[in-house]
Motif scaffolding. Structure first.
Motif, PDB file in Angstrom:
ATOM      1  N   CYS A  16      -6.090  -8.796   7.340  1.00  0.00           N
ATOM      2  CA  CYS A  16      -6.490  -7.706   8.247  1.00  0.00           C
ATOM      3  C   CYS A  16      -5.350  -7.279   9.170  1.00  0.00           C
ATOM      4  O   CYS A  16      -5.589  -6.835  10.308  1.00  0.00           O
ATOM      5  CB  CYS A  16      -7.711  -8.120   9.069  1.00  0.00           C
ATOM      6  SG  CYS A  16      -9.165  -8.545   8.080  1.00  0.00           S
ATOM      7  N   HIS A  17      -4.144  -7.402   8.703  1.00  0.00           N
ATOM      8  CA  HIS A  17      -2.966  -7.046   9.498  1.00  0.00           C
ATOM      9  C   HIS A  17      -2.034  -6.211   8.628  1.00  0.00           C
ATOM     10  O   HIS A  17      -1.865  -6.479   7.430  1.00  0.00           O
ATOM     11  CB  HIS A  17      -2.259  -8.308   9.983  1.00  0.00           C
ATOM     12  CG  HIS A  17      -0.937  -8.038  10.632  1.00  0.00           C
ATOM     13  ND1 HIS A  17      -0.823  -7.471  11.883  1.00  0.00           N
ATOM     14  CD2 HIS A  17       0.346  -8.251  10.204  1.00  0.00           C
ATOM     15  CE1 HIS A  17       0.471  -7.353  12.194  1.00  0.00           C
ATOM     16  NE2 HIS A  17       1.185  -7.814  11.201  1.00  0.00           N
ATOM     17  N   SER A  18      -1.440  -5.186   9.251  1.00  0.00           N
ATOM     18  CA  SER A  18      -0.511  -4.306   8.548  1.00  0.00           C
ATOM     19  C   SER A  18       0.899  -4.520   9.087  1.00  0.00           C
ATOM     20  O   SER A  18       1.093  -4.671  10.294  1.00  0.00           O
ATOM     21  CB  SER A  18      -0.920  -2.844   8.721  1.00  0.00           C
ATOM     22  OG  SER A  18      -0.022  -1.988   8.062  1.00  0.00           O
ATOM     23  N   GLU A  19       1.870  -4.519   8.162  1.00  0.00           N
ATOM     24  CA  GLU A  19       3.261  -4.762   8.545  1.00  0.00           C
ATOM     25  C   GLU A  19       4.167  -3.828   7.756  1.00  0.00           C
ATOM     26  O   GLU A  19       3.958  -3.612   6.547  1.00  0.00           O
ATOM     27  CB  GLU A  19       3.643  -6.214   8.292  1.00  0.00           C
ATOM     28  CG  GLU A  19       5.070  -6.568   8.694  1.00  0.00           C
ATOM     29  CD  GLU A  19       5.391  -8.029   8.455  1.00  0.00           C
ATOM     30  OE1 GLU A  19       6.558  -8.410   8.697  1.00  0.00           O
ATOM     31  OE2 GLU A  19       4.488  -8.775   8.025  1.00  0.00           O
ATOM     32  N   GLN A  20       5.181  -3.295   8.427  1.00  0.00           N
ATOM     33  CA  GLN A  20       6.158  -2.420   7.796  1.00  0.00           C
ATOM     34  C   GLN A  20       7.493  -3.150   7.674  1.00  0.00           C
ATOM     35  O   GLN A  20       8.007  -3.686   8.659  1.00  0.00           O
ATOM     36  CB  GLN A  20       6.332  -1.124   8.603  1.00  0.00           C
ATOM     37  CG  GLN A  20       5.133  -0.202   8.536  1.00  0.00           C
ATOM     38  CD  GLN A  20       5.379   1.121   9.228  1.00  0.00           C
ATOM     39  OE1 GLN A  20       6.275   1.237  10.061  1.00  0.00           O
ATOM     40  NE2 GLN A  20       4.602   2.140   8.871  1.00  0.00           N
TER      41      GLN A  20
ATOM     42  N   THR B 285       5.134  -0.749   3.355  1.00  0.00           N
ATOM     43  CA  THR B 285       3.965  -1.114   4.168  1.00  0.00           C
ATOM     44  C   THR B 285       3.103  -2.111   3.397  1.00  0.00           C
ATOM     45  O   THR B 285       2.669  -1.830   2.273  1.00  0.00           O
ATOM     46  CB  THR B 285       3.139   0.128   4.526  1.00  0.00           C
ATOM     47  OG1 THR B 285       3.989   1.075   5.206  1.00  0.00           O
ATOM     48  CG2 THR B 285       1.989  -0.239   5.440  1.00  0.00           C
ATOM     49  N   CYS B 286       2.856  -3.264   4.024  1.00  0.00           N
ATOM     50  CA  CYS B 286       2.054  -4.336   3.416  1.00  0.00           C
ATOM     51  C   CYS B 286       0.895  -4.689   4.337  1.00  0.00           C
ATOM     52  O   CYS B 286       0.992  -4.556   5.560  1.00  0.00           O
ATOM     53  CB  CYS B 286       2.906  -5.573   3.158  1.00  0.00           C
ATOM     54  SG  CYS B 286       4.338  -5.302   2.101  1.00  0.00           S
ATOM     55  N   THR B 287      -0.191  -5.162   3.752  1.00  0.00           N
ATOM     56  CA  THR B 287      -1.351  -5.612   4.518  1.00  0.00           C
ATOM     57  C   THR B 287      -1.730  -7.018   4.055  1.00  0.00           C
ATOM     58  O   THR B 287      -1.709  -7.320   2.864  1.00  0.00           O
ATOM     59  CB  THR B 287      -2.542  -4.668   4.327  1.00  0.00           C
ATOM     60  OG1 THR B 287      -2.884  -4.583   2.937  1.00  0.00           O
ATOM     61  CG2 THR B 287      -2.221  -3.276   4.839  1.00  0.00           C
TER      62      THR B 287
ATOM     63  N   VAL C 189       0.809  -1.225   0.000  1.00  0.00           N
ATOM     64  CA  VAL C 189       0.000   0.000   0.000  1.00  0.00           C
ATOM     65  C   VAL C 189       0.838   1.269   0.000  1.00  0.00           C
ATOM     66  O   VAL C 189       0.371   2.315  -0.470  1.00  0.00           O
ATOM     67  CB  VAL C 189      -0.960   0.004   1.208  1.00  0.00           C
ATOM     68  CG1 VAL C 189      -1.962  -1.133   1.085  1.00  0.00           C
ATOM     69  CG2 VAL C 189      -0.197  -0.105   2.518  1.00  0.00           C
TER      70      VAL C 189
END
Length: 262
Positions: free
Chosen positions: A232-236, A227-229, A159
């Motif tokens: 339903c979880h976001s991770e940098q 930044t990836c999703t 994203v």
């Protein structure tokens, strides 16, 4: 003599009336025994039980009948040794259900367990250089390539991309790219991003503009966050790279596309 014969010879009507009196008693005794018969209608066993000892049924109280309004409330008594209370293959069904649950849980954990997302800088794709002699500054626009590999068994969406370019520990350029790149399971992709930088350093300016010097390279330190999703979880994901850029002029032309590692 006539009185004795009268005892043996009775009118047919009297015999029938006596028969009617005897038969109901016999039928009542048989009905009483039948009311306590088992569920398998074993008359012999019930007779033997009735002769020894018996208790009244707690449901019907020995009458053999229950009220019609309680038909759906009362439960019939079933002997303890009845086969219906001993279902066949119970252990097999239980073991099969437990095995299916364990297998389903194991597969769910295997496919849904988060795995790493590989972010690898692929290097410089193209660059353009500009100089300002008044301020002794260098304007550098460079396009880099970023390889991304999804090692999971589910979709991952990229994203946002944030990048900083540093020269001698000073930030000379930064950019933020909003993107919507969907990475399929076990697939790879590429992102191209352009950063505009301005270098204010006299020594670097002299190196890039001095014609007697054959090598005109500038060392740049690139730092970024992706930044990836997923689920339903976001991770940098952080990455960094060091690049040498030729600053003699517009000498760095676009390179062919980089292939993602398998």
């Amino acid at each position: 003599m006539g009185g004795k014969l009268s005892l043996f010879w009775k009118a047919p009507g009297q015999k029938e009336s006596e028969g009617k009196l005897i038969l109901p008693r016999q039928l009542d005794a048989e009905d009483e025994i039948t009311n306590y018969a088992s569920i398998n209608d074993s008359a012999t066993a019930c007779v033997g039980t009735a002769r020894r000892s018996y208790v009244n049924c707690p449901t019907c109280q020995g009458t053999g009948r229950i009220p019609g309004e309680q038909e759906k409330q009362l439960v019939a008594l079933i002997p303890y040794g009845d086969q219906r209370l001993k279902p066949r293959r119970t252990k097999l069904y239980v073991c099969l259900a437990v095995t299916i649950c364990l297998l389903t849980t194991s597969l769910s954990i295997f496919f849904l367990f988060p795995r790493s997302i590989t972010v690898l800088p692929a290097g410089l794709n193209a660059s353009s250089i500009g100089f300002n002699a008044t301020t002794t500054s260098i304007y550098l626009n460079m396009t880099n390539v970023l390889n991304i590999t999804n090692n999971n068994f589910y979709l991952v969406a990229v994203v946002q991309l944030e990048v900083e370019v540093l020269h001698q520990s000073l930030v000379v350029g930064k950019t933020t790219v909003k993107t919507q790149l969907n990475m399929s399971p076990l697939q790879s992709g590429q992102i191209y991003y352009t950063v505009a930088s301005r270098i204010l350093d006299d020594n670097t300016y002299n190196i890039c503009t001095w014609t007697k010097v054959r090598v005109h390279n500038v060392l740049l330190h690139i730092q970024g966050t992706l930044t990836c999703t997923y689920l339903c979880h976001s991770e940098q994901l952080a990455f960094e790279d060091y690049q040498y850029v030729d600053c003699r002029g517009n000498a760095t032309l676009p390179h062919p596309l980089y292939h993602c590692p398998p």
